[in-house]
Design a protein around this motif. Structure first.
Motif, PDB file in Angstrom:
ATOM      1  N   ASN A  89      -8.628   4.850   9.802  1.00 45.32           N
ATOM      2  CA  ASN A  89      -7.656   5.698  10.472  1.00 45.32           C
ATOM      3  C   ASN A  89      -8.423   6.863  11.109  1.00 45.32           C
ATOM      4  O   ASN A  89      -9.232   7.510  10.438  1.00 45.32           O
ATOM      5  CB  ASN A  89      -6.648   6.221   9.426  1.00 45.32           C
ATOM      6  CG  ASN A  89      -5.544   7.046  10.042  1.00 45.32           C
ATOM      7  OD1 ASN A  89      -5.766   7.816  10.967  1.00 45.32           O
ATOM      8  ND2 ASN A  89      -4.345   6.888   9.512  1.00 45.32           N
ATOM      9  N   ARG A 147      -7.410   9.716  11.861  1.00 42.73           N
ATOM     10  CA  ARG A 147      -7.094  11.005  11.217  1.00 42.73           C
ATOM     11  C   ARG A 147      -7.949  11.206   9.970  1.00 42.73           C
ATOM     12  O   ARG A 147      -8.313  12.342   9.643  1.00 42.73           O
ATOM     13  CB  ARG A 147      -5.607  11.069  10.864  1.00 42.73           C
ATOM     14  CG  ARG A 147      -4.736  11.431  12.073  1.00 42.73           C
ATOM     15  CD  ARG A 147      -3.281  11.070  11.828  1.00 42.73           C
ATOM     16  NE  ARG A 147      -2.749  11.659  10.627  1.00 42.73           N
ATOM     17  CZ  ARG A 147      -1.871  11.041   9.799  1.00 42.73           C
ATOM     18  NH1 ARG A 147      -1.460   9.815  10.057  1.00 42.73           N
ATOM     19  NH2 ARG A 147      -1.426  11.637   8.737  1.00 42.73           N
ATOM     20  N   MET A 150       0.823  -1.216   0.000  1.00 41.99           N
ATOM     21  CA  MET A 150       0.000   0.000   0.000  1.00 41.99           C
ATOM     22  C   MET A 150       0.850   1.256   0.000  1.00 41.99           C
ATOM     23  O   MET A 150       1.863   1.321   0.693  1.00 41.99           O
ATOM     24  CB  MET A 150      -0.871  -0.025   1.262  1.00 41.99           C
ATOM     25  CG  MET A 150      -1.838   1.129   1.376  1.00 41.99           C
ATOM     26  SD  MET A 150      -2.796   1.023   2.886  1.00 41.99           S
ATOM     27  CE  MET A 150      -1.538   1.376   4.088  1.00 41.99           C
TER      28      MET A 150
HETATM   29  O1  UT7 Z   1      -8.975   0.724   3.862  1.00 40.29           O
HETATM   30  C1  UT7 Z   1      -7.986   1.549   3.345  1.00 40.29           C
HETATM   31  C2  UT7 Z   1      -6.701   1.149   3.978  1.00 40.29           C
HETATM   32  N1  UT7 Z   1      -5.633   2.073   3.968  1.00 40.29           N
HETATM   33  C3  UT7 Z   1      -5.560   3.223   4.677  1.00 40.29           C
HETATM   34  O2  UT7 Z   1      -6.468   3.677   5.284  1.00 40.29           O
HETATM   35  C4  UT7 Z   1      -4.219   3.912   4.675  1.00 40.29           C
HETATM   36  C5  UT7 Z   1      -4.301   5.400   4.791  1.00 40.29           C
HETATM   37  N2  UT7 Z   1      -3.026   5.944   5.149  1.00 40.29           N
HETATM   38  C6  UT7 Z   1      -2.581   6.004   6.442  1.00 40.29           C
HETATM   39  O3  UT7 Z   1      -3.307   5.622   7.343  1.00 40.29           O
HETATM   40  C7  UT7 Z   1      -1.223   6.592   6.711  1.00 40.29           C
HETATM   41  O4  UT7 Z   1      -0.649   7.030   5.503  1.00 40.29           O
HETATM   42  C8  UT7 Z   1      -0.258   5.593   7.417  1.00 40.29           C
HETATM   43  C9  UT7 Z   1      -0.742   5.336   8.850  1.00 40.29           C
HETATM   44  C10 UT7 Z   1      -0.189   4.262   6.654  1.00 40.29           C
HETATM   45  C11 UT7 Z   1       1.138   6.166   7.490  1.00 40.29           C
HETATM   46  O5  UT7 Z   1       1.107   7.412   8.152  1.00 40.29           O
HETATM   47  P1  UT7 Z   1       1.875   8.666   7.579  1.00 40.29           P
HETATM   48  O6  UT7 Z   1       1.633   9.784   8.500  1.00 40.29           O
HETATM   49  O7  UT7 Z   1       1.455   8.836   6.144  1.00 40.29           O
HETATM   50  O8  UT7 Z   1       3.384   8.216   7.711  1.00 40.29           O
HETATM   51  P2  UT7 Z   1       4.493   8.088   6.570  1.00 40.29           P
HETATM   52  O9  UT7 Z   1       4.215   6.944   5.668  1.00 40.29           O
HETATM   53  O10 UT7 Z   1       4.710   9.442   5.968  1.00 40.29           O
HETATM   54  O11 UT7 Z   1       5.780   7.734   7.426  1.00 40.29           O
HETATM   55  C12 UT7 Z   1       6.399   8.686   8.308  1.00 40.29           C
HETATM   56  C13 UT7 Z   1       7.568   8.033   8.969  1.00 40.29           C
HETATM   57  C14 UT7 Z   1       8.514   7.337   7.994  1.00 40.29           C
HETATM   58  O12 UT7 Z   1       9.818   7.500   8.500  1.00 40.29           O
HETATM   59  P3  UT7 Z   1      10.803   8.610   7.859  1.00 40.29           P
HETATM   60  O13 UT7 Z   1      10.928   8.244   6.410  1.00 40.29           O
HETATM   61  O14 UT7 Z   1      10.104   9.925   8.067  1.00 40.29           O
HETATM   62  O15 UT7 Z   1      12.043   8.442   8.649  1.00 40.29           O
HETATM   63  C15 UT7 Z   1       8.152   5.884   8.104  1.00 40.29           C
HETATM   64  O16 UT7 Z   1       9.209   5.020   7.810  1.00 40.29           O
HETATM   65  O17 UT7 Z   1       7.114   7.022   9.867  1.00 40.29           O
HETATM   66  C16 UT7 Z   1       7.780   5.778   9.568  1.00 40.29           C
HETATM   67  N3  UT7 Z   1       6.863   4.682   9.870  1.00 40.29           N
HETATM   68  C17 UT7 Z   1       6.768   4.142  11.085  1.00 40.29           C
HETATM   69  N4  UT7 Z   1       7.411   4.386  12.231  1.00 40.29           N
HETATM   70  C18 UT7 Z   1       7.073   3.643  13.307  1.00 40.29           C
HETATM   71  C19 UT7 Z   1       5.981   4.085   9.032  1.00 40.29           C
HETATM   72  N5  UT7 Z   1       5.311   3.139   9.697  1.00 40.29           N
HETATM   73  C20 UT7 Z   1       5.784   3.158  10.967  1.00 40.29           C
HETATM   74  C21 UT7 Z   1       5.470   2.409  12.118  1.00 40.29           C
HETATM   75  N6  UT7 Z   1       6.119   2.685  13.259  1.00 40.29           N
HETATM   76  N7  UT7 Z   1       4.512   1.435  12.137  1.00 40.29           N
END
Ligand code: UT7
Length: 320
Positions: free
Chosen positions: A250, A252, A210
């Motif tokens: 989510n 948010r 995803m």
């Molecule tokens: O039914 C439909 C299903 N799908 C959804 O609803 C998904 C919708 N999207 C979301 O809910 C969000 O995009 C997520 C929760 C998946 C991700 O949140 P985000 O605020 O978009 O985070 P991001 O992908 O921008 O990641 C931010 C940081 C990254 O690190 P760096 O690159 O800034 O250093 C990620 O590697 O957070 C890191 N990260 C995590 N850290 C700790 C990503 N997943 C995790 C995790 N724990 N589980």
């Protein structure tokens, strides 16, 4: 004549997996998951399967509706994680319920599956082709997760929700459904790969992949648009709606929808903190919890809305 929900039920596996439990198998934390998603724990199947969960949710819904399985004309199961390619999940549920006449099929529309199934049942009922339908969303997402992928696996959970609908004077007032395959790659899980006497491959299992940010952007734009379209069709405003039961993906996303619609968050019941995203099961599980908690009273206007892989999205307005 329209379609009314007359009973609800749900079932989730017993095994609770908290964010702290996940932090023991991957680089994540309760703080990160709770802050970014609102999720605190989820239920994970340890061997039961989609049919068994669907059956238990269905029995609860039948009991809640005060009807027996022999009164069903049709069973529709919304799932993307069926136990078997065939027979379909609905037929296996039918077998266990002991009704051997009704029409049974599964429907695949990912997290929008329950809404698509509700629309389908409504269309059959309006056409006079069915009177009473059991609609189930049952999912075992945990088997499609790469448990080393922290950005996706932390979101999902397993479970099933079910509703019984029947023809009535009041109930569903309007429905909308949309699909756009052009951005389908933002959330995918490959199927069983081709392997036969002509094509030899080392078969490997595929996992859900995803682009979370793309899905997020899609959800916060399309859900409010689709709710406005739904309410315009019914010629009512957001202020006339008592509760918005959204797909539990989510917190948010739900907060953003509430803000964009200018509707207080209190009118968006949530249970994602307990179950995570259970895909097609999330709306009927939440409906059942709200129903059993006495949140809905007759006459309440309720909007259901979901979005997911496909991309697919939709909404329904009903009078409780
Ligand atoms: O039914 C439909 C299903 N799908 C959804 O609803 C998904 C919708 N999207 C979301 O809910 C969000 O995009 C997520 C929760 C998946 C991700 O949140 P985000 O605020 O978009 O985070 P991001 O992908 O921008 O990641 C931010 C940081 C990254 O690190 P760096 O690159 O800034 O250093 C990620 O590697 O957070 C890191 N990260 C995590 N850290 C700790 C990503 N997943 C995790 C995790 N724990 N589980």
């Amino acid at each position: 004549m329209t379609t009314k929900i007359i009973g609800t039920g749900h079932y989730v596996p017993e095994r609770i997996v908290t964010n702290d439990d996940l932090a023991m198998i991957m680089d994540t934390s309760d703080e990160w998951i709770a802050e970014r998603t609102g999720i605190r724990q989820r239920r994970i199947d340890t061997g039961e399967g989609v049919v068994s969960m669907a059956l238990k949710a269905s029995k609860n819904a039948l009991e809640n509706a005060g009807i027996t399985a022999d009164m069903l004309d049709m069973i529709i199961v919304a799932t993307s994680t069926a136990d078997d390619l065939f027979p379909n999940t609905a037929s296996l549920v039918q077998r266990e319920l002991g009704n051997h006449q009704c029409v049974c099929f599964d429907l695949s529309a990912a997290c929008s599956g329950f809404l698509y199934a509700l629309n389908t049942a409504h269309a059959y009922i309006k056409a006079g082709m069915a009177k009473t339908v059991l609609i189930i969303g049952s999912e075992c997402l945990s088997k499609t997760m790469d448990w080393t992928d922290r950005s996706t696996s932390i979101l999902f959970g397993d479970g099933a929700g079910a509703v019984i609908v029947t023809e009535a004077e009041t109930g569903i007032e309007s429905v909308v459904a949309h699909s756009d395959g052009r951005k389908g790659e933002v959330i995918i899980c490959d199927g069983r790969p081709l392997e036969n006497f002509l094509v030899k491959k080392n078969v490997t299992y595929a996992y859900t992949q995803m682009d979370g940010q793309e899905v997020f952007r899609f959800a916060v734009k399309t859900v409010p648009e689709c709710i406005h379209e739904l309410l315009d069709q019914a010629k009512i405003g957001v202020e006339d709606v008592d509760y918005f039961i959204l797909h539990q993906a989510n917190e948010r996303i739900i907060r953003s929808v509430s803000k964009r619609l200018r509707v207080p968050l209190e009118r968006f019941p949530m249970n994602l903190h307990n179950y995570g995203n259970t895909s097609a099961a999330s709306i009927p599980i939440l409906l059942d919890e709200c129903n059993r908690n006495g949140l809905f009273v007759p006459g309440h206007k309720i909007v259901l809305s979901g979005f997911g892989a496909g991309l697919t999205w939709g909404a329904a307005l009903l009078t409780w």
